[in-house]
Design a protein around this motif. Structure first.
Motif, PDB file in Angstrom:
ATOM      1  N   ALA A 182      -5.987  54.174 -16.005  1.00 46.84           N
ATOM      2  CA  ALA A 182      -4.460  54.811 -16.035  1.00 46.84           C
ATOM      3  C   ALA A 182      -3.783  53.733 -16.615  1.00 46.84           C
ATOM      4  O   ALA A 182      -2.668  53.734 -17.288  1.00 46.84           O
ATOM      5  CB  ALA A 182      -3.947  55.122 -14.729  1.00 46.84           C
ATOM      6  N   ASP A 183      -4.237  52.400 -16.402  1.00 48.50           N
ATOM      7  CA  ASP A 183      -3.493  51.376 -16.865  1.00 48.50           C
ATOM      8  C   ASP A 183      -3.732  50.836 -18.299  1.00 48.50           C
ATOM      9  O   ASP A 183      -3.009  49.993 -18.759  1.00 48.50           O
ATOM     10  CB  ASP A 183      -3.652  49.960 -15.926  1.00 48.50           C
TER      11      ASP A 183
ATOM     12  N   LEU B 183      -3.572  65.546 -23.372  1.00 50.17           N
ATOM     13  CA  LEU B 183      -2.267  66.184 -23.471  1.00 50.17           C
ATOM     14  C   LEU B 183      -1.521  65.873 -22.262  1.00 50.17           C
ATOM     15  O   LEU B 183      -1.919  65.129 -21.428  1.00 50.17           O
ATOM     16  CB  LEU B 183      -2.597  67.805 -23.082  1.00 50.17           C
ATOM     17  N   PHE B 184      -0.321  66.119 -22.512  1.00 48.34           N
ATOM     18  CA  PHE B 184       0.959  66.281 -21.434  1.00 48.34           C
ATOM     19  C   PHE B 184       1.220  64.873 -20.946  1.00 48.34           C
ATOM     20  O   PHE B 184       2.329  64.709 -20.071  1.00 48.34           O
ATOM     21  CB  PHE B 184       0.371  66.602 -19.854  1.00 48.34           C
ATOM     22  N   GLY B 185       0.680  63.676 -21.557  1.00 48.17           N
ATOM     23  CA  GLY B 185       1.297  62.431 -21.515  1.00 48.17           C
ATOM     24  C   GLY B 185       1.280  61.774 -19.943  1.00 48.17           C
ATOM     25  O   GLY B 185       0.646  60.608 -19.907  1.00 48.17           O
ATOM     26  N   ASN B 186       1.444  62.691 -18.682  1.00 45.97           N
ATOM     27  CA  ASN B 186       1.182  62.018 -17.589  1.00 45.97           C
ATOM     28  C   ASN B 186      -0.119  61.647 -17.439  1.00 45.97           C
ATOM     29  O   ASN B 186      -1.036  62.596 -17.308  1.00 45.97           O
ATOM     30  CB  ASN B 186       1.928  63.000 -16.757  1.00 45.97           C
TER      31      ASN B 186
ATOM     32  N   LEU C 118      -9.139  60.511 -15.746  1.00 44.74           N
ATOM     33  CA  LEU C 118      -9.233  58.793 -16.001  1.00 44.74           C
ATOM     34  C   LEU C 118     -10.424  58.275 -15.270  1.00 44.74           C
ATOM     35  O   LEU C 118     -11.022  58.888 -14.627  1.00 44.74           O
ATOM     36  CB  LEU C 118      -8.051  58.419 -15.039  1.00 44.74           C
ATOM     37  N   THR C 119     -10.488  56.942 -15.601  1.00 44.65           N
ATOM     38  CA  THR C 119     -11.626  56.169 -14.941  1.00 44.65           C
ATOM     39  C   THR C 119     -10.904  55.207 -14.106  1.00 44.65           C
ATOM     40  O   THR C 119     -10.004  54.635 -14.120  1.00 44.65           O
ATOM     41  CB  THR C 119     -12.578  55.778 -16.067  1.00 44.65           C
ATOM     42  N   ARG C 120     -11.873  54.791 -13.038  1.00 45.72           N
ATOM     43  CA  ARG C 120     -11.572  53.741 -12.216  1.00 45.72           C
ATOM     44  C   ARG C 120     -12.791  52.857 -11.874  1.00 45.72           C
ATOM     45  O   ARG C 120     -13.774  53.449 -11.914  1.00 45.72           O
ATOM     46  CB  ARG C 120     -11.043  54.566 -10.820  1.00 45.72           C
TER      47      ARG C 120
ATOM     48  N   ARG D 167     -11.755  44.486 -11.417  1.00 45.96           N
ATOM     49  CA  ARG D 167     -10.544  44.858 -11.934  1.00 45.96           C
ATOM     50  C   ARG D 167     -10.553  45.492 -13.204  1.00 45.96           C
ATOM     51  O   ARG D 167      -9.775  46.507 -13.224  1.00 45.96           O
ATOM     52  CB  ARG D 167      -9.479  43.632 -11.659  1.00 45.96           C
ATOM     53  N   SER D 168     -11.195  44.985 -13.974  1.00 47.77           N
ATOM     54  CA  SER D 168     -11.284  45.375 -15.413  1.00 47.77           C
ATOM     55  C   SER D 168     -12.303  44.721 -16.155  1.00 47.77           C
ATOM     56  O   SER D 168     -12.820  43.666 -15.719  1.00 47.77           O
ATOM     57  CB  SER D 168      -9.861  45.422 -16.062  1.00 47.77           C
ATOM     58  N   VAL D 169     -12.828  45.548 -17.149  1.00 44.89           N
ATOM     59  CA  VAL D 169     -13.861  45.112 -18.081  1.00 44.89           C
ATOM     60  C   VAL D 169     -13.357  45.508 -19.487  1.00 44.89           C
ATOM     61  O   VAL D 169     -12.875  46.806 -19.680  1.00 44.89           O
ATOM     62  CB  VAL D 169     -15.116  45.787 -17.891  1.00 44.89           C
ATOM     63  N   SER D 170     -13.116  44.601 -20.280  1.00 47.60           N
ATOM     64  CA  SER D 170     -12.776  44.789 -21.472  1.00 47.60           C
ATOM     65  C   SER D 170     -13.338  44.071 -22.734  1.00 47.60           C
ATOM     66  O   SER D 170     -14.090  43.094 -22.420  1.00 47.60           O
ATOM     67  CB  SER D 170     -11.097  44.285 -21.621  1.00 47.60           C
ATOM     68  N   ALA D 171     -13.288  44.724 -23.826  1.00 49.39           N
ATOM     69  CA  ALA D 171     -14.030  44.272 -24.869  1.00 49.39           C
ATOM     70  C   ALA D 171     -13.115  44.193 -26.139  1.00 49.39           C
ATOM     71  O   ALA D 171     -12.287  44.874 -26.341  1.00 49.39           O
ATOM     72  CB  ALA D 171     -15.485  44.714 -25.331  1.00 49.39           C
TER      73      ALA D 171
END
Lengths: 1308, 122
Positions: free
Chosen positions: A705-706, A716-719, A725-727, A732-736
């Motif tokens: 979500a973040d 769709l729907f923006g919200n 979503l994934t959690r 806290r996060s994994v990024s690449a």
């Protein structure tokens, strides 16, 4: 008549050239003829007979139909309908239709049109030059200006398309009219001429190029102000007159284009970004009129504009093209005409605009301003292709060359040979340079695209067009850009050119609403990847009102990552819901790609057996516009990707209407529930970034979500609450910096897979040589103590491998080599850390393969990714009244969860290996379980044996199996067959096999190692540790063949053999037999039905046991098997739930249904009768009969909130999103009705068309009518015709009889 | 003697910074210094512009041309020297021509050299 001498008054009106007696056929006329002949020869005779479209092919192949489309603001084809931002094509369609009326073939129509444009361009350049040069206008200057403007690199490369060439051709006329307006500020005639020129420029592609051309206006004003000192006030009046009239005649495309702004922005988000466009628009390239980014790109090893490659690779061509600006500057130096200032002002404005954001990594402040404008100003993104301003540069050069040539020959005369000779030689040299600079025009570069539409397409069109007009034809598979093997390429497909019937085709670029693009993607991706379920394709086709599906085997599928034809044909074959109704073309005609390592001859042979086109009839088709009963409708919490799963599980019998809950209000939910709708909870509408390069998995992994959702998305729907979503758990996060592929979005190889503890999933990155610099970063919730990081790199052989990395923790970084070993331990500065990052700093080997890590081990850290399904139902339920909430609690409900897997069982490209989900249910219910599951990695041997019906007395398990093959499980060493064996994964040491025995007294076991038949690289276990009943292990020696292991006699209940030593060259070890007394596990036949129940998941921590419907062969082959209840139904309470899949199973689909589908009403109520009694492209009149209950009126056009409908004259309110893509309304009054349905903006657009039409009449009156009275007066008085200020009589007083198209010039 | 064209310099520096960034700023500053020190004639600026533009193909050729199979955006992005040369050349051309034209009296706009104002019969 009196004559008087007057002094010419500059600066308002530059003095006109002194006219002289007309020559009969001057060299200037000959030069124009030669130039025109050369241009026409190049345009018409190059690639003679080939169709070489320079814009939408339907403009030439179906001009009248295209003309009709341009009058509507809603374009119903070919993407389910969209606001039409191409209404500006109208003038072009009119002219092309007129040329077509001459009866010329399409290829010649195009060439005549193109030649006409160049003629207009050249003529305009002559007229403009003549006006601006004034007294200094000479034949040499005029000819030079015309030649440079007609023939230059811009015309050949970026200006080769109609949307660019039309404004290009009319730019000199636009400026001519504007300059005249400025010189005659009281006149309305020249503003009218200006408006006419702007009208004729047309509003193609939302009028972007025409607007770019308007940059010339401030340039001219600046020129007047700077050099002629004309007051601004005096300039303002003609400018306002010109602009107001131009606006008036352009409303016909301005209004629809503004109304199609959202569609245009969606297209822009999925196509070239401003940064892409600016990758090649440097000052140097722009000044030689190139820099058009497409020219510098290659696809499939060939340039996008092959004819222009010489500008980059040929030294002669390169130098000649760079000499064009040099010579233009030299001409500026030579020239004395004041208007050279105007030319350089044009350059000063147009060139920086064309350069735009270059270099995209560090643009100039102006580039940054442009970028901010593209991002923040609605509609501005349409102007991102700044190269389209190139006509201004070309015109500036044409003027400078003209001024230079005029000056060069101003006093030269053939009668003075020496002076004339060197000038002629110089001019000749310049001409040679220019001729070389446009050499590609003579060597096939004029038409980058040429083809002939094959006859089989015409045959198909005849059959298709004979079908019912109330249903659509679907072209499959979809494409990103069209690429047919017979030559056609581009964004526009063939159906609009050939089909008179409604048609639909998926393009990866959204055309129309995101909802309809989402639906088309959900239907097409399985087809494109060769993994289609024909029943699902037919069912989804029915929702679209499709009656026939045309499968195109003549596509160049390799260009957009599609699937080869024989795979698609195989996936669609054998089902009566899609019946093959016709084949077109010869087998193998345009169906076979070039054989390569990735496309071996056997695949080519399979594809060669197919015809290029196959037409399938959809069983039980529905019309495009229809009614659907409200009762039984599905309320889907998700998007259209839910539909294939529902169909596959038999949960959408009869194709009920469906609505996406994200588009539903609480009151609509309540009404639907009261009407007998049911609820479907899904894990679709995943929050993803989407790409448009490929037709398959061209999207990112599911985002958190973040994580921001880019504009290029089909979510769709923006919200976020309405999205899946994934959690993360454990971090806290994994990024690449990149994952999957660096070229485009891919769901596989995501960074989370490097920390999930599964050694069969990996973070991959850095394909196509981009590995160095890629990094992955783990951010923890709480700091942990770290002194070592364990890396398990991918070791591709042959190919690129990671050779060194930089590991960074909070306390510092270390750079270490990464040897080609399965596991590499890296000591890092020992401290607590909240982040760990690994950056690839070196690679070894060669290749285009990606690199990555199976696992990155951080002590005490294991990351788990959980998928949370949309929460729309939960949100809406909270807003229902108690009565409605009770209806919801009692409504039929299905929970349908699908693992995000790669198509065709390609597990390396799976996004998910597990089906871990969080969901919400409205009330406690008993559910039946349904789904599909396959054996996956680490499926315990004991589970397989139990499913296979092994006796309970003896159990065999092992540490691993070779490639997880079920046929290599531990019990194969106890089946009495030496040909079968337990084969562990890896080379052997550390791997173990364990037997659980009935407790018989034993004093030895026998180990048999036999090599398999045929070529083998098997190793031999030479040493092992044996542990009995959990006791201390003892080392034994083993060898090939049979080895007896003695031990003290005892009752043996458990025996474990752990491999300690292995000999051989690196192959697999295998234990063919392990004889322990009478213990045996017979090998069941492959046809053995699976028995008993098996746990595939836990729900809220409780095991979920199911029964698998299949046999051992299917399980062994990894086929997904249907699963069902195992005894009691699953009882779940209302509220939040967590599903965690069990080790060893790939749960592809899991559905909970309440009540059981079999107990539900199988028949949907019949829909109300419907008849479309009148229709246009943007509206229709519908009559319906009496209905048996509430129903949905499904229009079958893509969703747009601006559609309007009245029922018997009463407004029905805003439209609903129905069946995932369509506009429609819910009708509760069951009596017969008359509906008027229309696309709302059409009214304003029609008004704009009328105003523009009236404006055109006004312009025509101003142009012609305003002069008429004066002429009439002169005619009545018998006086000679008065000349316009720009065309004074000849100096000798003789009447000037030269044709008006030739400018008046001074004789040298 | 004419005064220093301070406004023109300021405009030029701003414009070149806007469209050329830091390099544009440096070029503009260098030009202002050159203008202060040498007071070049407009035609000198145009000649320098021609020379700069003429250097561009040489710089591109010196870097080497790619094979047809290896063309890509690096052809442009890897040659920022050509980009800056061309930008500077264009700037000098524009300044040179505008200075020259503005120095000419508007009344003499289109008259040929040393020719009297034209007379036309009306």
């Amino acid at each position: 008549m009196s004559r008087e001498l007057v002094r010419v008054q500059p600066p308002e009106a530059a003095p006109a050239p002194r006219p002289l007696r007309a020559p009969t056929l001057s060299w200037e006329a000959v030069a124009y003829l030669a130039l025109g002949l050369l241009a026409a020869t190049a345009v018409v005779l190059t690639d003679q007979g080939w169709f070489t479209p320079d814009t939408k092919p339907e403009v030439y192949l179906a001009p009248l139909r295209t003309l009709a489309r341009m009058l509507s603001t809603w374009d119903p084809d070919p993407h389910l309908g969209q606001p039409n931002f191409q209404t500006g094509l109208l003038p072009v369609s009119v002219v092309v239709s007129a040329i077509d009326a001459l009866g010329l073939p399409a290829w010649l129509v195009l060439r005549v049109w193109r030649a006409l444009l160049l003629l207009v361009a050249g003529w305009g350049a002559v007229r403009l030059f003549h006006l601006l040069a004034g007294e200094r206008s000479t034949p040499a200057g005029r000819v030079a200006a015309a030649a440079v403007y007609v023939a230059n690199p811009y015309v050949i490369v970026a200006g080769a398309t109609t949307p660019v060439l039309v404004p290009y051709a009319l730019l000199p006329w636009l400026l001519l009219a504007f300059a005249r307006s400025v010189r005659e500020p009281a006149s309305w005639r020249w503003p009218a001429a200006f408006a006419l020129a702007f009208f004729l420029m047309s509003g193609m592609n939302a009028g972007v190029v025409a607007v770019f051309m308007c940059l010339a206006i401030p340039c001219y004003l600046l020129y007047q102000r700077l050099t002629e000192r004309t007051p601004w006030r005096r300039l303002a009046r003609p400018t306002l007159r010109c602009l107001s009239l131009a606006l008036l005649v352009s409303l016909y495309w301005l209004v629809p284009a503004a109304m199609a702004g959202e569609t245009g922005e969606a297209v822009a988000a999925f196509t070239e970004s401003p940064e892409n466009v600016a990758t090649t628009s440097s000052y140097s390239e722009t000044l030689r009129m190139l820099g058009y980014w497409v020219m510098y790109f290659q696809q499939d090893g060939r340039s996008a504009i092959p004819g222009a490659v010489g500008y980059l690779t040929n030294a002669l061509l390169l130098v000649a093209s760079f000499l064009v600006p040099v010579l233009a500057a030299a001409c500026a130096l030579l020239a004395r005409a004041r208007a050279r200032a105007f030319a350089v002002i044009l350059l000063a404005v147009a060139v920086p605009v064309m350069v735009g954001l270059f270099p995209p990594t560090a643009p100039s402040p102006f580039g940054r301003l442009l970028r901010a404008t593209f991002e923040d100003v609605p509609g501005a993104i349409a102007f991102r292709t700044t190269n389209k301003a190139g006509a201004l540069v070309a015109l500036a050069y044409a003027l400078l060359f003209g001024f230079g040539a005029a000056e060069l020959f101003r006093r030269a005369s053939p009668q003075i040979p020496p002076a004339f000779a060197w000038r002629a030689v110089l001019a000749g040299a310049v001409a040679v340079v220019l001729a070389v600079a446009i050499l590609p025009a003579w060597t096939g570069g004029l038409y980058p695209l040429r083809y002939l539409v094959p006859d089989y397409w015409q045959q198909l069109a005849r059959d298709v067009n004979a079908g019912p007009a109330d249903s659509r034809v679907l072209l499959a598979p979809g494409t990103s850009n069209v690429a047919y093997r017979w030559g056609m390429e581009g964004p526009d497909d063939l159906n609009l050119s050939l089909f008179s019937r409604p048609s639909v085709v998926r393009s990866t670029v959204p055309n129309g609403s995101i909802e309809q693009t989402n639906f088309l993607a959900a239907m097409d991706i399985p087809v494109s990847t060769g993994a289609a379920d024909p029943e699902a394709v037919a069912a989804m086709a029915r929702y679209l009102g499709v009656g026939e599906v045309v499968v195109r085997n003549d596509l160049r599928w390799e260009t957009f990552g599609g699937s080869r034809p024989s795979l698609i044909a195989a996936s669609l074959a054998g089902d009566q819901t899609l019946r093959l109704a016709g084949s077109y073309g010869r087998p193998g005609e345009h169906t076979v790609a070039a054989v390569s390592d990735f496309y071996p001859p056997e695949q080519a042979t399979q594809d060669a057996a197919l015809p290029p086109l196959q037409r399938y009839a959809v069983a039980g088709p529905r019309p495009v516009t229809r009614t659907e009963p409200v009762r039984g409708a599905m309320l889907v919490d998700g998007d259209s990707f839910a539909i294939p799963s529902l169909l596959r599980l038999g949960l959408a019998p009869g194709g009920p209407a469906f609505r996406l809950l994200g588009s539903v209000t609480p009151s609509e939910l309540a009404a639907s529930l009261a009407g007998g709708a049911r609820v479907v909870v899904t894990d679709t509408n995943r929050r993803r970034a989407w790409g448009s390069f490929q037709t398959g998995q061209n999207y990112s992994p599911t985002l958190r979500a973040d994580q921001p959702l880019p504009a290029s998305t089909l979510t769709l729907f923006g919200n976020p609450d309405a999205q899946t979503l994934t959690r993360l758990e454990g971090a806290r996060s994994v990024s690449a910096t990149g994952s999957g592929s660096l070229l485009t979005n891919t769901p596989y190889g995501k960074p989370e897979l490097a920390f999930d503890g599964d050694r069969r999933t990996a973070w991959i990155t850095g394909d196509f040589g981009g590995a160095v610099g890629q990094s992955i970063t783990l951010t923890l919730e709480e700091p942990v103590d770290v002194g070592e990081v364990v890396l398990r790199p991918l070791l591709s052989e042959p190919g690129v491998q990671i050779a060194a990395v930089r590991v960074r923790v909070d306390a510092g970084a270390v750079e270490v080599p990464v040897p080609a070993e399965p596991e590499v331990r890296v000591a890092v500065p020992h401290a607590t850390t909240s982040t760990v990052s690994v950056e690839i700093t070196q690679v070894r080997g060669a290749g285009l393969n990606p690199v990555g890590f199976w696992e990155i081990g951080v002590p005490g850290v294991q990351v788990r990714q959980v998928v949370r399904v949309p929460q729309t139902l939960k949100r809406l339920a909270g807003r229902l009244s108690p009565a409605d909430r009770s209806r919801l609690d009692a409504a039929p409900i299905d929970v349908v969860l699908a693992r995000a897997a790669a198509p065709g069982g390609d597990r390396f490209h799976d996004e998910e290996r597990v089906l871990d989900r969080e969901l919400w249910l409205p009330a406690e219910r008993a559910f039946t379980v349904n789904g599909l599951a396959a054996a996956g990695p680490n499926l315990p041997d004991l589970v397989v044996d139990r499913l296979a019906g092994a006796p309970r007395g003896v159990r065999a398990s092992s540490s691993s199996r070779f490639f997880d093959a079920i046929g290599a499980r531990a019990s194969r060493a106890l089946d009495g067959d030496p040909a079968s064996a337990w084969v562990p994964d890896g080379r052997g040491p550390g791997e173990w096999i364990e037997l659980e025995l009935p407790g018989d007294r034993l004093d030895h076991v026998d180990i048999l190692q036999t090599l398999p038949k045929g070529p083998s690289g098997a190793d031999v276990i030479t040493g092992a540790e044996v542990s009995i009943n959990g006791g201390k292990p003892f080392l034994v020696g083993l060898g090939q063949g049979s080895t007896r292991i003695d031990f003290a006699a005892r009752k043996v209940e458990r025996l474990r053999l752990t491999i300690a030593k292995v000999a051989g060259l690196g192959g697999q070890v295998r234990i063919s037999e392990l004889k322990a007394g009478d213990a045996r596990i017979p090998s069941p036949p492959p046809s053995q039905r699976l028995r008993g129940c098996v746990q595939i998941a836990t729900v809220d921590g409780e095991p979920l046991e199911v029964r698998l419907d299949g046999n051992l062969r299917q399980l062994t082959a990894g086929e997904a098997l249907p699963l069902g209840d195992c005894g009691e139904p699953l009882r779940l309470s209302g509220g939040d739930h967590q599903i965690v899949s069990s080790t060893g199973w790939l749960v592809d689909l899991l559905a909970f249904s309440s009540p059981a589908p079999a107990t539900r009403a199988s028949q949907l109520p019949p829909p109300a009768d419907l008849q479309v009694t009148g229709s246009s492209r943007s509206g229709m009149t519908i009559r319906t009969g009496a209905a048996g209950g509430p129903y949905y009126l499904v229009v079958g056009q893509g969703y747009d909130r601006r559609w309007r409908a009245t029922m018997d004259g009463r407004w029905l309110g805003p439209p609903l999103l129905l069946d995932g893509y369509s506009v429609g309304w819910r009708i509760t009054d069951q009596r017969p009705h008359r509906f008027e349905v229309a696309f709302g903006p059409q009214r304003a657009a029609s008004l704009a068309q009328a105003v523009s039409g009236a404006g055109l009449v006004l312009v025509a009156l101003l142009l012609v009518g305003a002069r008429l009275p004066r002429r009439l007066r002169a005619w009545r008085a018998g006086a000679p015709r008065r000349r316009s200020p720009g065309r004074p009589p000849s100096a000798d007083g003789e009447p000037d009889r030269r044709p008006r198209w030739l400018p008046r010039w001074r004789r040298p | 003697m004419k005064g220093r064209p301070t406004v023109e310099w300021a405009l030029l520096v701003a414009a070149l910074w806007l469209v050329g960034g830091t390099v544009g700023l440096v070029v503009a500053a260098a030009f202002v210094v050159y203008d202060l020190v040498r007071e070049p004639a407009p035609r000198d600026l145009q000649v320098i512009a021609i020379l700069l533009l003429g250097l561009v193909p040489l710089v591109v050729l010196a870097r080497g041309l790619p094979a047809a199979a290896a063309i890509g955006t690096d052809f442009v992005q890897g040659n920022l020297v050509a980009h800056h040369l061309a930008g500077a050349g264009l700037a000098l051309l524009v300044v040179g021509v505008l200075r020259e034209v503005r120095a000419e009296a508007p009344a003499a706009a289109e008259a040929p050299d040393a020719e009297p104002d034209r007379e036309v019969a009306r």
